[in-house]
Design a protein around this motif. Sequence first.
Motif, PDB file in Angstrom:
ATOM      1  N   VAL A  21       0.834  -1.210   0.000  1.00  0.00           N
ATOM      2  CA  VAL A  21       0.000   0.000   0.000  1.00  0.00           C
ATOM      3  C   VAL A  21       0.867   1.258   0.000  1.00  0.00           C
ATOM      4  O   VAL A  21       0.556   2.254  -0.659  1.00  0.00           O
ATOM      5  N   ILE A  22       1.985   1.231   0.742  1.00  0.00           N
ATOM      6  CA  ILE A  22       2.889   2.389   0.770  1.00  0.00           C
ATOM      7  C   ILE A  22       3.404   2.697  -0.634  1.00  0.00           C
ATOM      8  O   ILE A  22       3.446   3.852  -1.076  1.00  0.00           O
ATOM      9  N   VAL A  23       3.805   1.646  -1.342  1.00  0.00           N
ATOM     10  CA  VAL A  23       4.365   1.834  -2.684  1.00  0.00           C
ATOM     11  C   VAL A  23       3.291   2.264  -3.681  1.00  0.00           C
ATOM     12  O   VAL A  23       3.506   3.144  -4.529  1.00  0.00           O
ATOM     13  N   PRO A  26       1.377   6.357  -2.405  1.00  0.00           N
ATOM     14  CA  PRO A  26       2.354   7.128  -1.616  1.00  0.00           C
ATOM     15  C   PRO A  26       1.746   8.295  -0.862  1.00  0.00           C
ATOM     16  O   PRO A  26       2.270   8.691   0.185  1.00  0.00           O
ATOM     17  N   ASP A  27       0.655   8.852  -1.340  1.00  0.00           N
ATOM     18  CA  ASP A  27       0.061  10.001  -0.640  1.00  0.00           C
ATOM     19  C   ASP A  27      -0.475   9.613   0.737  1.00  0.00           C
ATOM     20  O   ASP A  27      -0.584  10.454   1.628  1.00  0.00           O
ATOM     21  N   VAL A  31      -0.188   6.115   7.049  1.00  0.00           N
ATOM     22  CA  VAL A  31      -1.057   5.179   7.780  1.00  0.00           C
ATOM     23  C   VAL A  31      -0.530   3.741   7.718  1.00  0.00           C
ATOM     24  O   VAL A  31      -0.336   3.107   8.764  1.00  0.00           O
ATOM     25  N   PRO A  32      -0.271   3.165   6.522  1.00  0.00           N
ATOM     26  CA  PRO A  32       0.252   1.784   6.509  1.00  0.00           C
ATOM     27  C   PRO A  32       1.632   1.670   7.142  1.00  0.00           C
ATOM     28  O   PRO A  32       1.957   0.626   7.727  1.00  0.00           O
ATOM     29  N   GLY A  77       8.128  12.314  -5.117  1.00  0.00           N
ATOM     30  CA  GLY A  77       8.483  13.640  -4.636  1.00  0.00           C
ATOM     31  C   GLY A  77       8.151  13.920  -3.192  1.00  0.00           C
ATOM     32  O   GLY A  77       8.013  15.084  -2.811  1.00  0.00           O
ATOM     33  N   LEU A  78       8.035  12.865  -2.356  1.00  0.00           N
ATOM     34  CA  LEU A  78       7.815  13.112  -0.933  1.00  0.00           C
ATOM     35  C   LEU A  78       9.076  13.669  -0.294  1.00  0.00           C
ATOM     36  O   LEU A  78      10.191  13.480  -0.794  1.00  0.00           O
ATOM     37  N   ALA A  79       8.907  14.372   0.810  1.00  0.00           N
ATOM     38  CA  ALA A  79      10.053  14.981   1.489  1.00  0.00           C
ATOM     39  C   ALA A  79      11.001  13.900   1.997  1.00  0.00           C
ATOM     40  O   ALA A  79      10.578  12.864   2.516  1.00  0.00           O
TER      41      ALA A  79
END
Length: 352
Positions: A21-23, A26-27, A31-32, A77-79
């Motif tokens: 779910v993370i992959v 990504p937004d 939570v996962p 593009g997450l921090a």
Amino acid sequence: MRKGPWPELLWAVFALANIAVIVMFPDGATVPFHNIWVSLTLLYGFRLWSLGATVPILAAVCLGTGMAMTVTVLTNGLAVGELAEVPMMAAMFVAMVWHARRHQGALEALRRSSAREREFIRDASHQLRTPITVARGHAELVRGGATDPQSVDDADVVIDELDRLSRISDRLLILATAEHRGFVRSSVDLGQVVETTARRWPPAADRDWRVDIVTGGHVSGDAERLSAALDAMIENAVKATVPGDPIAVVLRADGDEAVLEVIDSGIGIADAHLDRVFDRFWSSPHAAQGGGGGTGLGLAAVKAIAEAHGGSAEAQPTPAGGATVRMRLSGFVPAAAMQPPPLSLVLPDVAL
């Protein structure tokens, strides 16, 4: 005790699903990501793996969640600061592991200490029996050969004190063994236990005795220990009363429980002391009217025996003065079909 690896396997599937779910989303990676770490912490709290198992599991979780968060950072593009969550959660998990293992170590030390204490009490009680018996035999010989009243009185005092030591030794042995639930169980006729035990007391204590077997029946347990518990309850009532005072011994049913009660009209129990009457070596601050102070072991043995049988012990003051000491035993099977109508005995009138 763990029965198999199924919780770990189920958790691994859950963790892999959350990594996916993370992959894929990504937004909503937060939570996962936290689902994995929180569930790992909960699982460890129930399973308490060895260090040899904990280290590779922690490394695998760090690697899996770290790689998944890295993918989201590089492709979406997450921090970059999101990656700091991995070592932070790992550090919190390590701190939890340290506290859990420290707590487990303290519990193990307490169990070992309790085992040593029980072993010492058991051995000491056994070792005391022989010298007490020998000393009592010699005291009785001295008493039998004494010609003056003072020597007879002195020998009687020695015999009484040796009997008291013998009772203390017996109750210490009961306390050391009663909490062990591995004793041999059999079907115990509680009505017979109550009647047989109560009949021993009228010759020893001048009280207004009464036995009410409201409901006879059986429990699974140890008849000798249950008789010893009832003896201690009756002795407590005797010490709280004076000659002529009424003492009632009652057996009744309360649902699937047998209720053994000893009700007296003596000095009673203060509300402030209700929580302490079953503590070891605790005695009421009020001098007993009927027979001097006790050892503080009798009611402690009652509680230990009751709990070893899956039951409980309680005490309460009676409205008219005095006290009720009650022992509850689970798994009671009434014997109404085999039992005659409720039996009420006034013991002084019964042949002993």
